[in-house]
Scaffold this motif. Structure first.
Motif, mmCIF file in Angstrom:
data_model
loop_
_atom_site.group_PDB
_atom_site.id
_atom_site.type_symbol
_atom_site.label_atom_id
_atom_site.label_comp_id
_atom_site.label_asym_id
_atom_site.label_seq_id
_atom_site.Cartn_x
_atom_site.Cartn_y
_atom_site.Cartn_z
ATOM 1 N N VAL A 97 0.862 -1.192 0.000
ATOM 2 C CA VAL A 97 0.000 0.000 0.000
ATOM 3 C C VAL A 97 0.894 1.236 0.000
ATOM 4 C CG1 VAL A 97 -1.836 1.219 1.224
ATOM 5 C CG2 VAL A 97 -1.688 -1.284 1.339
ATOM 6 N N PRO A 98 0.807 2.059 -1.060
ATOM 7 C CA PRO A 98 1.684 3.234 -1.129
ATOM 8 C C PRO A 98 1.348 4.246 -0.024
ATOM 9 C CG PRO A 98 0.597 2.801 -3.229
ATOM 10 C CD PRO A 98 -0.072 1.951 -2.217
ATOM 11 N N ASP A 99 2.357 4.883 0.467
ATOM 12 C CA ASP A 99 2.198 5.876 1.530
ATOM 13 C C ASP A 99 1.541 7.141 0.957
ATOM 14 O OD1 ASP A 99 2.400 7.674 3.514
ATOM 15 O OD2 ASP A 99 4.544 7.352 3.924
ATOM 16 N N LEU A 100 0.368 7.484 1.512
ATOM 17 C CA LEU A 100 -0.382 8.639 0.984
ATOM 18 C C LEU A 100 0.419 9.938 1.084
ATOM 19 C CD1 LEU A 100 -4.172 8.870 1.859
ATOM 20 C CD2 LEU A 100 -2.993 9.406 -0.276
ATOM 21 N N ARG A 101 1.248 10.029 2.130
ATOM 22 C CA ARG A 101 1.995 11.287 2.323
ATOM 23 C C ARG A 101 2.938 11.551 1.157
ATOM 24 N NH1 ARG A 101 4.191 9.761 8.054
ATOM 25 N NH2 ARG A 101 4.251 7.863 6.842
ATOM 26 N N ALA A 102 3.445 10.448 0.529
ATOM 27 C CA ALA A 102 4.381 10.604 -0.584
ATOM 28 C C ALA A 102 3.706 11.244 -1.792
ATOM 29 C CB ALA A 102 4.960 9.250 -0.970
ATOM 30 N N ALA A 103 2.376 11.135 -1.877
ATOM 31 C CA ALA A 103 1.648 11.685 -3.021
ATOM 32 C C ALA A 103 1.859 13.186 -3.121
ATOM 33 C CB ALA A 103 0.161 11.363 -2.903
ATOM 34 N N ARG A 104 2.038 13.850 -1.942
ATOM 35 C CA ARG A 104 2.211 15.311 -1.954
ATOM 36 C C ARG A 104 3.526 15.698 -2.627
ATOM 37 N NH1 ARG A 104 1.185 15.328 3.777
ATOM 38 N NH2 ARG A 104 -0.988 14.812 3.991
ATOM 39 N N CYS A 105 4.526 14.824 -2.520
ATOM 40 C CA CYS A 105 5.839 15.149 -3.102
ATOM 41 C C CYS A 105 5.870 14.824 -4.599
ATOM 42 C CB CYS A 105 6.952 14.362 -2.418
ATOM 43 S SG CYS A 105 6.906 14.533 -0.650
ATOM 44 N N ASP A 106 5.332 13.665 -4.967
ATOM 45 C CA ASP A 106 5.422 13.246 -6.372
ATOM 46 C C ASP A 106 4.138 12.499 -6.735
ATOM 47 O OD1 ASP A 106 5.940 12.165 -8.830
ATOM 48 O OD2 ASP A 106 8.033 11.674 -8.375
ATOM 49 N N GLU A 107 3.196 13.249 -7.269
ATOM 50 C CA GLU A 107 1.876 12.660 -7.530
ATOM 51 C C GLU A 107 1.930 11.564 -8.598
ATOM 52 O OE1 GLU A 107 -2.435 14.246 -8.804
ATOM 53 O OE2 GLU A 107 -1.108 15.719 -7.855
ATOM 54 N N ALA A 108 2.729 11.804 -9.666
ATOM 55 C CA ALA A 108 2.789 10.822 -10.758
ATOM 56 C C ALA A 108 3.372 9.505 -10.242
ATOM 57 C CB ALA A 108 3.636 11.374 -11.893
ATOM 58 N N ASP A 109 4.425 9.610 -9.432
ATOM 59 C CA ASP A 109 5.043 8.402 -8.876
ATOM 60 C C ASP A 109 4.048 7.671 -7.975
ATOM 61 O OD1 ASP A 109 7.408 6.694 -8.327
ATOM 62 O OD2 ASP A 109 7.021 7.395 -6.275
ATOM 63 N N HIS A 110 3.305 8.436 -7.177
ATOM 64 C CA HIS A 110 2.319 7.823 -6.296
ATOM 65 C C HIS A 110 1.265 7.079 -7.115
ATOM 66 C CE1 HIS A 110 -0.140 7.242 -2.758
ATOM 67 N NE2 HIS A 110 -1.176 7.679 -3.448
ATOM 68 N N GLU A 156 -1.178 2.028 -9.045
ATOM 69 C CA GLU A 156 -1.529 1.177 -10.190
ATOM 70 C C GLU A 156 -0.825 -0.180 -10.094
ATOM 71 O OE1 GLU A 156 -0.767 1.981 -14.670
ATOM 72 O OE2 GLU A 156 -2.345 3.327 -14.026
ATOM 73 N N ARG A 157 0.464 -0.132 -9.743
ATOM 74 C CA ARG A 157 1.229 -1.374 -9.613
ATOM 75 C C ARG A 157 0.629 -2.260 -8.534
ATOM 76 N NH1 ARG A 157 4.549 -3.626 -6.280
ATOM 77 N NH2 ARG A 157 6.040 -5.172 -7.014
ATOM 78 N N SER A 158 0.293 -1.640 -7.410
ATOM 79 C CA SER A 158 -0.251 -2.396 -6.295
ATOM 80 C C SER A 158 -1.566 -3.080 -6.693
ATOM 81 C CB SER A 158 -0.468 -1.432 -5.128
ATOM 82 O OG SER A 158 -1.000 -2.100 -4.061
ATOM 83 N N GLY A 159 -2.410 -2.360 -7.439
ATOM 84 C CA GLY A 159 -3.676 -2.933 -7.907
ATOM 85 C C GLY A 159 -3.426 -4.084 -8.875
ATOM 86 N N ALA A 160 -2.415 -3.913 -9.746
ATOM 87 C CA ALA A 160 -2.116 -4.968 -10.725
ATOM 88 C C ALA A 160 -1.603 -6.219 -10.017
ATOM 89 C CB ALA A 160 -1.095 -4.465 -11.742
ATOM 90 N N VAL A 161 -0.753 -6.046 -9.006
ATOM 91 C CA VAL A 161 -0.256 -7.224 -8.261
ATOM 92 C C VAL A 161 -1.439 -7.943 -7.613
ATOM 93 C CG1 VAL A 161 1.191 -8.047 -6.355
ATOM 94 C CG2 VAL A 161 2.016 -6.195 -7.805
ATOM 95 N N ALA A 162 -2.344 -7.160 -7.009
ATOM 96 C CA ALA A 162 -3.507 -7.776 -6.344
ATOM 97 C C ALA A 162 -4.337 -8.570 -7.358
ATOM 98 C CB ALA A 162 -4.349 -6.697 -5.670
ATOM 99 N N THR A 163 -4.526 -8.015 -8.556
ATOM 100 C CA THR A 163 -5.319 -8.726 -9.584
ATOM 101 C C THR A 163 -4.595 -9.996 -10.034
ATOM 102 O OG1 THR A 163 -6.199 -6.612 -10.345
ATOM 103 C CG2 THR A 163 -6.402 -8.474 -11.859
ATOM 104 N N LEU A 164 -3.284 -9.884 -10.244
ATOM 105 C CA LEU A 164 -2.539 -11.039 -10.763
ATOM 106 C C LEU A 164 -2.396 -12.163 -9.742
ATOM 107 C CD1 LEU A 164 0.236 -9.166 -12.765
ATOM 108 C CD2 LEU A 164 -1.497 -10.691 -13.701
ATOM 109 N N THR A 165 -2.560 -11.838 -8.467
ATOM 110 C CA THR A 165 -2.384 -12.870 -7.435
ATOM 111 C C THR A 165 -3.709 -13.258 -6.776
ATOM 112 O OG1 THR A 165 -1.854 -11.138 -5.839
ATOM 113 C CG2 THR A 165 0.004 -12.222 -6.902
ATOM 114 N N ASP A 166 -4.805 -12.735 -7.281
ATOM 115 C CA ASP A 166 -6.118 -13.060 -6.711
ATOM 116 C C ASP A 166 -6.389 -14.565 -6.903
ATOM 117 O OD1 ASP A 166 -8.742 -13.451 -6.095
ATOM 118 O OD2 ASP A 166 -9.540 -11.982 -7.523
ATOM 119 N N PRO A 167 -6.498 -15.325 -5.819
ATOM 120 C CA PRO A 167 -6.673 -16.781 -5.960
ATOM 121 C C PRO A 167 -7.939 -17.162 -6.720
ATOM 122 C CG PRO A 167 -6.245 -16.178 -3.666
ATOM 123 C CD PRO A 167 -6.457 -14.896 -4.412
ATOM 124 N N ALA A 168 -8.911 -16.252 -6.779
ATOM 125 C CA ALA A 168 -10.141 -16.566 -7.511
ATOM 126 C C ALA A 168 -10.042 -16.157 -8.981
ATOM 127 C CB ALA A 168 -11.322 -15.857 -6.869
#
Ligand SMILES: C[S@@+](CC[C@H](N)C(=O)[O-])C[C@H]1O[C@@H](n2cnc3c(N)ncnc32)[C@H](O)[C@@H]1O
Length: 326
Positions: free
Chosen positions: A270-283, A288-300
């Motif tokens: 889970v990306p740190d929300l505070r980091a979004a203030r420094c670099d929104e694009a990176d956040h 997006e990456r975190s969501g993709a990992v969750a989708t790719l590893t969803d056991p269902a």
């Protein structure tokens, strides 16, 4: 009406003149894990695996229009990459990426040989390698299912030949009349042929498959057109696939995709929300990456895909298909 075995009709429908994969762009008919936004994370997992196995390059069998190749290249532009598919080299592939064109189905291009220092990936290739479809008749005999390529009308044909029968008995027991099976021997042989082309390297087949403990009833032959499931008619107008018996493929290890990602350390954080203030694009990228990992590893879902791994084809036992020779 012309009734021929499903395997023959399927090969013609996908790879014959005017066949589905020769004319159509697969990504427009179904989404796989190689397509954005999942592709970059799948590529990350593939590179982690290559690192663990100490291999430099990747060969992608059944590379579609180069979706995974693009994602792999973005991560490591300096590494050797080769795609193999039935179409000519797609436009826009980065310079230096190799491309081989093959006949489709089980046969691979002759030039694909003596592979060295590579991880060979076959992502959703084997489920489109046509195979014998059989059904148990009222007398308990497994018979080849025949189909009319124009209408999809089916009838039962001859009993299975000996090697297919042996494979069925060993890997996919049938219980009641009407039960169906997809005989995996053509996939086992195609996989063994691919392994025999690796002089130094490893191979991974990633597919929606099953093992003895969770073998499906009723068969899995399915057809898709423009993202929608349609009736399976082998007339070249739709994709045709059947899930893969992963445990009959020659292997050192079989993991679910969830377990494979865990092994490679590709985790959803889970990306740190505070980091979004420094670099929104990176956040945003991290979310997006975190969501993709969750989708790719969803056991269902994609997490239930299996990774069949062969670490060193030449160093292990000779990679013969397990269901006998034909
Ligand atoms: C289901 S699609 C998967 C594409 C891509 N790997 C993905 O996961 O998005 C299967 C692909 O395998 C290709 N294919 C089938 N048999 C092949 C063969 N013998 N050699 C190379 N490509 C093959 C088809 O043309 C098609 O692009």
């Amino acid at each position: 009406m012309t009734l021929i075995p499903w395997e023959q009709a399927w090969q013609q429908a996908l790879y014959g003149d005017g066949g589905f994969y020769r004319r159509r762009v697969p990504a427009r008919h179904f989404a796989t894990a190689t397509h954005p936004p999942l592709g970059p994370v799948l590529a990350e997992a593939v590179w982690r695996c290559a690192d663990l196995l100490e291999l430099s390059g990747v060969v992608d069998i059944g590379a579609g229009r180069g979706e995974l190749i693009h994602a792999l290249h973005r991560h490591r532009p300096d590494r050797p990459l080769t795609g193999v598919d039935v179409v000519t080299r797609p436009h826009g592939l980065p310079d230096g990426v190799g491309w081989l064109q093959g006949p489709g189905g089980a046969p691979l291009p002759d030039e694909l040989t003596g592979l060295r220092d590579v991880l060979v990936i076959a992502h959703e290739w084997l489920d489109v390698v046509p195979c014998t479809v059989a059904q148990l008749d009222d007398d308990g005999v497994a018979r080849v299912v025949l189909v009319d390529p124009q209408t999809g009308i089916e009838a039962l044909g001859d009993p299975l030949v000996e090697c297919d029968h042996e494979w069925q008995q060993r890997y996919w027991p049938l219980a009641a009349p009407g039960d169906r099976v997809e005989i995996g021997l053509s996939r086992d042989r195609a996989w063994a042929d691919l392994l025999a082309r690796i002089s130094h390297g490893s191979a991974i087949a990633i597919d929606d498959g099953h093992v003895l403990l969770d073998r499906p009833h009723g068969g899995t032959l399915a057809a898709y057109r423009a993202g929608e499931p349609v009736r399976a008619v082998p007339d070249g107008s739709c994709d045709l696939s059947a899930r893969v018996a992963m445990d009959s493929l020659y292997h050192d290890e079989i993991h679910t995709q969830t377990a494979a990602f865990e092994w490679f350390g590709v985790r959803s954080t889970v990306p740190d929300l505070r980091a979004a203030r420094c670099d929104e694009a990176d956040h945003r990228r991290r979310v997006e990456r975190s969501g993709a990992v969750a989708t790719l590893t969803d056991p269902a879902g994609f997490g239930a895909f299996r990774w069949v791994i062969v670490r060193q084809p030449r160093a292990s036992a000779p990679p013969q298909p397990r269901g006998g020779q034909g």
